[in-house]
Design a protein around this motif. Structure first.
Motif, mmCIF file in Angstrom:
data_model
loop_
_atom_site.group_PDB
_atom_site.id
_atom_site.type_symbol
_atom_site.label_atom_id
_atom_site.label_comp_id
_atom_site.label_asym_id
_atom_site.label_seq_id
_atom_site.Cartn_x
_atom_site.Cartn_y
_atom_site.Cartn_z
ATOM 1 N N ARG A 163 0.830 -1.111 -0.142
ATOM 2 C CA ARG A 163 -0.153 -0.071 0.082
ATOM 3 C C ARG A 163 0.839 1.120 -0.082
ATOM 4 O O ARG A 163 1.463 1.314 1.081
ATOM 5 N N ARG A 173 1.629 5.448 0.261
ATOM 6 C CA ARG A 173 1.036 6.480 0.684
ATOM 7 C C ARG A 173 0.535 7.246 -0.214
ATOM 8 O O ARG A 173 0.804 7.338 -1.456
ATOM 9 N N ALA A 174 -0.410 8.148 0.113
ATOM 10 C CA ALA A 174 -1.494 8.906 -0.681
ATOM 11 C C ALA A 174 -0.709 9.903 -1.614
ATOM 12 O O ALA A 174 -0.878 10.184 -2.820
ATOM 13 N N GLN A 175 0.560 10.612 -1.022
ATOM 14 C CA GLN A 175 1.114 11.690 -1.850
ATOM 15 C C GLN A 175 2.469 11.170 -2.310
ATOM 16 O O GLN A 175 3.281 12.145 -2.848
ATOM 17 N N TRP A 204 0.648 4.802 -7.254
ATOM 18 C CA TRP A 204 -0.691 4.886 -6.938
ATOM 19 C C TRP A 204 -0.879 4.433 -5.771
ATOM 20 O O TRP A 204 -0.665 3.367 -5.235
ATOM 21 N N PRO A 205 -1.802 5.214 -4.965
ATOM 22 C CA PRO A 205 -2.079 4.800 -3.438
ATOM 23 C C PRO A 205 -3.445 3.811 -3.755
ATOM 24 O O PRO A 205 -4.075 3.965 -4.842
ATOM 25 N N ARG A 246 -7.292 2.837 -3.278
ATOM 26 C CA ARG A 246 -8.517 3.817 -3.281
ATOM 27 C C ARG A 246 -9.520 2.591 -3.277
ATOM 28 O O ARG A 246 -9.575 1.752 -3.716
ATOM 29 N N SER A 273 -11.176 -0.821 0.263
ATOM 30 C CA SER A 273 -9.701 -1.294 0.201
ATOM 31 C C SER A 273 -9.400 -1.868 1.408
ATOM 32 O O SER A 273 -8.113 -2.166 1.368
ATOM 33 N N TYR A 319 -6.933 -0.378 -6.136
ATOM 34 C CA TYR A 319 -8.343 -0.201 -5.733
ATOM 35 C C TYR A 319 -9.139 -1.252 -5.271
ATOM 36 O O TYR A 319 -8.793 -2.554 -5.815
ATOM 37 N N PRO A 375 -3.481 9.471 -9.532
ATOM 38 C CA PRO A 375 -3.933 10.546 -8.619
ATOM 39 C C PRO A 375 -3.316 11.932 -9.124
ATOM 40 O O PRO A 375 -3.603 12.883 -8.580
ATOM 41 N N ASP A 382 -12.882 9.116 -5.184
ATOM 42 C CA ASP A 382 -11.647 8.267 -5.122
ATOM 43 C C ASP A 382 -11.114 7.875 -6.638
ATOM 44 O O ASP A 382 -10.369 7.138 -6.793
#
Length: 540
Positions: free
Chosen positions: A160, A162-164, A177-178, A180, A184, A225, A289, A314
């Protein structure tokens, strides 16, 4: 004298890391060969996604004598590994907190236990055989293996991001890609997806892109995803070279489908969207993202601006119309996306659904200048590119329907037509696949015809790529006055064209037109500036 307990007895516990596979062992061997500073730089770059400058500053503040050399060794370590190194570094073998504990003195006990289990297994097998022989109650289809959860990865093993991470890495592709989607963290759904990829149960519909294997991943895949899309639950996984889309009906039956496609060497554009369903008339996409703006436009209407495409938080788009083979050419909808300015400023590009998991990237090369260098593919969003694609889009149905990575339209020659027929433009459209080979189609468009017509095709060819930059083609053409001609044209390095067949002639230059009988059959041979001979692509 104190009495000692009978052996065996537990004196203590032995702690050791969890074992890994061949890839983990090879990476561990390579890590041992470099310095501690290089190992730290490798972890900071690959797993935490820090930039080279940030890693340099951290190493310098930690007292490393030569941070640049440590970073160079870390980059060579990652480059020398066959797969994505980040997925291996976050596995349990390299996790200092993931340890196994066991007693140090139970060798004889383990032998006795194994012996007892072996005897019990033999007895159980014999009893089972006797019961099956007596009853013979076989369930239809029971011979197909069920998903072996014990041999598949577990939801906790999934990578997994991280988002950024995409905002602070030099590798902008699926590895950034995080995870989403509203499901999840649905372990039951994720477990079924992983087990199906490892051992598809009977009844699972499997769709493989060309030159793609359905083999289970050798390392824990990355979760992109997991959520509900229309009437199905969808899980999207990535193992470093392939995308796997698992979907199941939301009914208790869980009828499943598994689609696997190659995506090795994806980049900012080819990793910008993934299809989440396989509808006949519409599709929903999961956008990367880093996409800040999304729209949809019709290639056949270059003067109409793209209309906005609604996208959920998302990253899932509203249904987008798609065109299936054999449904005419009334429209050709494509995605028009824009990357975030944090990656590249004012970068828009087009993606077209070619039947695969990831849409194909559309590019364009304009007509060669008089003295300029050979053109390079550019985004197909300019006016000249949109005009070329408006004429060419309907003629590309022969370029395959799956496994296409990108399609480039190259205007390689312009020709003045006889009998005041105006100007013709010769275009070579090439579809490159993820597996390497590509197909090419040469089209001819004039101002008097609404769309281009295909005059030549080639399968599994290097023509019209950077490895096949020279091309020639020919066709018969009827002028507005009703007279027939042989037309031929070559790319910028062509200096002479020789025609044989129903008409024979040689002309200096890159284009020719010769009077001919109705629908002439000819063969064209081009001479390059180097003296090399080149056969024209054959007509379809």
């Amino acid at each position: 004298m104190a009495l000692r307990p009978r052996l065996p007895f537990v004196v203590g516990l032995r702690l050791f890391p969890r074992p890994g596979g061949a890839d983990e062992l090879e990476l561990a061997r390579r890590l041992v060969e470099v310095s501690a500073a290089s190992r730290a730089a490798c972890l900071l770059r690959a797993v935490h996604g820090l930039s080279e400058a940030a890693v340099h500053d951290l190493l310098a503040s930690a007292g490393v004598a030569d941070p640049a050399a440590a970073i160079s060794a870390a980059d060579s370590l990652a480059a020398g590994h066959a797969g994505p190194i980040a997925a291996l570094l976050v596995s349990q073998e390299f996790d200092a907190c993931a340890l196994q504990a066991g007693p140090t003195d139970l060798l004889r006990r383990s032998r006795r236990v194994r012996l007892g289990l072996g005897v019990a297994a033999i007895g159980l097998t014999a009893a089972t055989a006797m019961v099956m022989t007596a009853t013979d109650d076989t369930v239809p289809g029971s011979s197909a293996p069920a998903p072996a959860a014990d041999t598949a990865f577990r939801p906790a093993d999934l990578v997994r991001i991280r988002a950024q991470a995409w905002d602070n890495t030099s590798r902008v592709d699926f590895t950034a890609w995080p995870p989403r989607g509203s499901r999840s963290h649905d372990d039951a759904l994720l477990r079924r997806a992983l087990a199906t990829w490892a051992h598809p149960p009977a009844g699972t519909r499997i769709r493989l892109a060309p030159a793609t294997t359905a083999a289970a991943p050798t390392t824990a895949p990355q979760l992109l995803y997991a959520g509900d899309v229309a009437d199905r639950a969808v899980v999207l996984l990535y193992d470093g070279t392939r995308l796997a889309r698992y979907s199941e009906s939301r009914s208790p039956a869980h009828s499943a489908e598994l689609s696997v496609a190659r995506t090795d060497d994806a980049d900012l554009t080819t990793a910008a969207a993934v299809s989440l369903n396989s509808g006949k008339n519409t599709a929903r996409y999961l956008l990367a993202p880093w996409i800040s703006e999304a729209g949809i436009r019709d290639l056949l209407r270059p003067d109409v601006l793209a209309r906005p495409l609604r996208t959920a938080k998302d990253g899932v788009t509203q249904p987008v119309p798609v065109v299936s083979a054999g449904h005419g050419c009334a429209s050709r909808p494509v995605l028009q996306l824009r990357s975030s300015a944090r990656i590249v400023e004012k970068h828009s590009f087009l993606l077209a659904d070619w039947g695969g998991l990831s849409p194909a990237h559309l590019t364009y090369i304009p007509l060669p200048g008089k003295d300029g260098p050979p053109g390079r593919p550019r985004e197909a969003t300019g006016s000249a590119a949109l005009l070329a694609w408006a004429h060419t889009a309907c003629a590309l149905g022969s370029l395959g329907d799956a496994g296409v990575r990108s399609v480039n339209a190259w205007d390689f020659a312009e020709q003045d037509l006889p009998d005041r027929g105006g100007t013709a433009v010769w275009t070579c459209a090439r579809a490159d696949t993820w597996s390497g080979p590509g197909d090419a189609a040469v089209t001819l468009r004039t101002g008097r015809e609404p769309s281009a017509r295909t005059v030549a095709r080639a399968r599994s060819t290097a023509a019209c790529s950077r490895f096949g930059q020279n091309i020639a083609a020919t066709t018969g053409w009827r002028s507005p006055t009703g007279h027939w001609y042989v037309l031929a044209a070559g790319s910028r390095a062509v200096t002479r064209l020789t025609v044989s067949g129903d008409v024979s002639a040689t002309r200096q230059g890159r284009t020719l037109d010769l009077p001919a009988s109705r629908r002439p059959r000819t063969h064209v041979r081009a001479t390059l500036a180097t003296g090399e001979q080149l056969n024209a692509l054959e007509s379809p």
